[in-house]
Design a protein around this motif. Sequence first.
Motif, PDB file in Angstrom:
ATOM      1  N   HIS A   1       7.545   0.451   4.968  1.00 33.24           N
ATOM      2  CA  HIS A   1       7.052   1.822   5.192  1.00 33.24           C
ATOM      3  C   HIS A   1       5.580   1.933   4.831  1.00 33.24           C
ATOM      4  CE1 HIS A   1       6.274   6.040   4.057  1.00 33.24           C
ATOM      5  NE2 HIS A   1       6.991   6.283   5.130  1.00 33.24           N
ATOM      6  N   ASP A   2       5.170   1.352   3.710  1.00 35.53           N
ATOM      7  CA  ASP A   2       3.764   1.410   3.286  1.00 35.53           C
ATOM      8  C   ASP A   2       2.854   0.706   4.291  1.00 35.53           C
ATOM      9  OD1 ASP A   2       4.812   2.664   1.065  1.00 35.53           O
ATOM     10  OD2 ASP A   2       4.224   1.085  -0.361  1.00 35.53           O
ATOM     11  N   ALA A   3       3.286  -0.480   4.740  1.00 32.04           N
ATOM     12  CA  ALA A   3       2.463  -1.231   5.701  1.00 32.04           C
ATOM     13  C   ALA A   3       2.363  -0.476   7.016  1.00 32.04           C
ATOM     14  CB  ALA A   3       3.064  -2.610   5.932  1.00 32.04           C
TER      15      ALA A   3
ATOM     16  N   GLU B   1      11.621  -4.355   2.975  1.00 31.25           N
ATOM     17  CA  GLU B   1      10.436  -5.079   2.519  1.00 31.25           C
ATOM     18  C   GLU B   1      10.034  -6.141   3.519  1.00 31.25           C
ATOM     19  OE1 GLU B   1      10.721  -5.360  -2.274  1.00 31.25           O
ATOM     20  OE2 GLU B   1      12.071  -6.664  -1.136  1.00 31.25           O
TER      21      GLU B   1
ATOM     22  N   GLU C   1       5.589  -6.421   0.573  1.00 28.56           N
ATOM     23  CA  GLU C   1       5.156  -5.022   0.618  1.00 28.56           C
ATOM     24  C   GLU C   1       6.250  -4.190   1.278  1.00 28.56           C
ATOM     25  OE1 GLU C   1       1.339  -2.687   2.436  1.00 28.56           O
ATOM     26  OE2 GLU C   1       1.590  -4.748   3.077  1.00 28.56           O
ATOM     27  N   PRO C   2       6.446  -2.959   0.811  1.00 27.33           N
ATOM     28  CA  PRO C   2       7.397  -2.096   1.510  1.00 27.33           C
ATOM     29  C   PRO C   2       6.956  -1.914   2.966  1.00 27.33           C
ATOM     30  CG  PRO C   2       6.843  -1.163  -0.627  1.00 27.33           C
ATOM     31  CD  PRO C   2       5.892  -2.312  -0.387  1.00 27.33           C
TER      32      PRO C   2
ATOM     33  N   GLU D   1       2.493   2.730   7.452  1.00 27.41           N
ATOM     34  CA  GLU D   1       1.574   3.858   7.249  1.00 27.41           C
ATOM     35  C   GLU D   1       0.119   3.404   7.326  1.00 27.41           C
ATOM     36  OE1 GLU D   1       2.060   7.301   6.585  1.00 27.41           O
ATOM     37  OE2 GLU D   1       4.040   6.809   7.412  1.00 27.41           O
ATOM     38  N   ARG D   2      -0.170   2.224   6.753  1.00 21.46           N
ATOM     39  CA  ARG D   2      -1.539   1.720   6.717  1.00 21.46           C
ATOM     40  C   ARG D   2      -1.966   1.117   8.060  1.00 21.46           C
ATOM     41  NH1 ARG D   2      -0.770  -1.981   3.353  1.00 21.46           N
ATOM     42  NH2 ARG D   2      -1.071  -3.814   4.661  1.00 21.46           N
TER      43      ARG D   2
END
Length: 136
Positions: A121-123, A104, A118-119, A125-126
């Motif tokens: 991985h998600d950031a 995180e 925010e995770p 990706e974005r």
Amino acid sequence: ARVSGGGFAIAEHLATIDSAVTDWVASAELFLRVPYLWGGRDSLGLDCSGLVQTSLETGGIVALRNADMQEATLGRAIPTDSALKRGDLIFWDGHVAIMRNASEMLHANAFHMMTAIEPYHDARERIGPPRTTRRL
């Protein structure tokens, strides 16, 4: 309360900063949900590099103001695919985030319009792959 540089602040809003703070990330976590404000550096609003600079100060670490300056001067570079840990700094073009733990991150950002967790991985990706990762 009288402020050393002149002026006043509401005493109940002040807290002492222990010069022995070792977990500066805990200081950064105190800014959760504070609104995003480009150029901001306090609880009324802050940007990504303001969050890093202010939080590091509580740990006695001097940091320059802008993300690119922080990238050039803080810690040591580690490979961007390294196992990340609390306090690692992740840099993208014009943006910096603080790793809260191995998965995180914490950052003041315009996507959430506030300081958010925010995770990673998600950031990633974005936003895309980071330019640099640094360890203090």
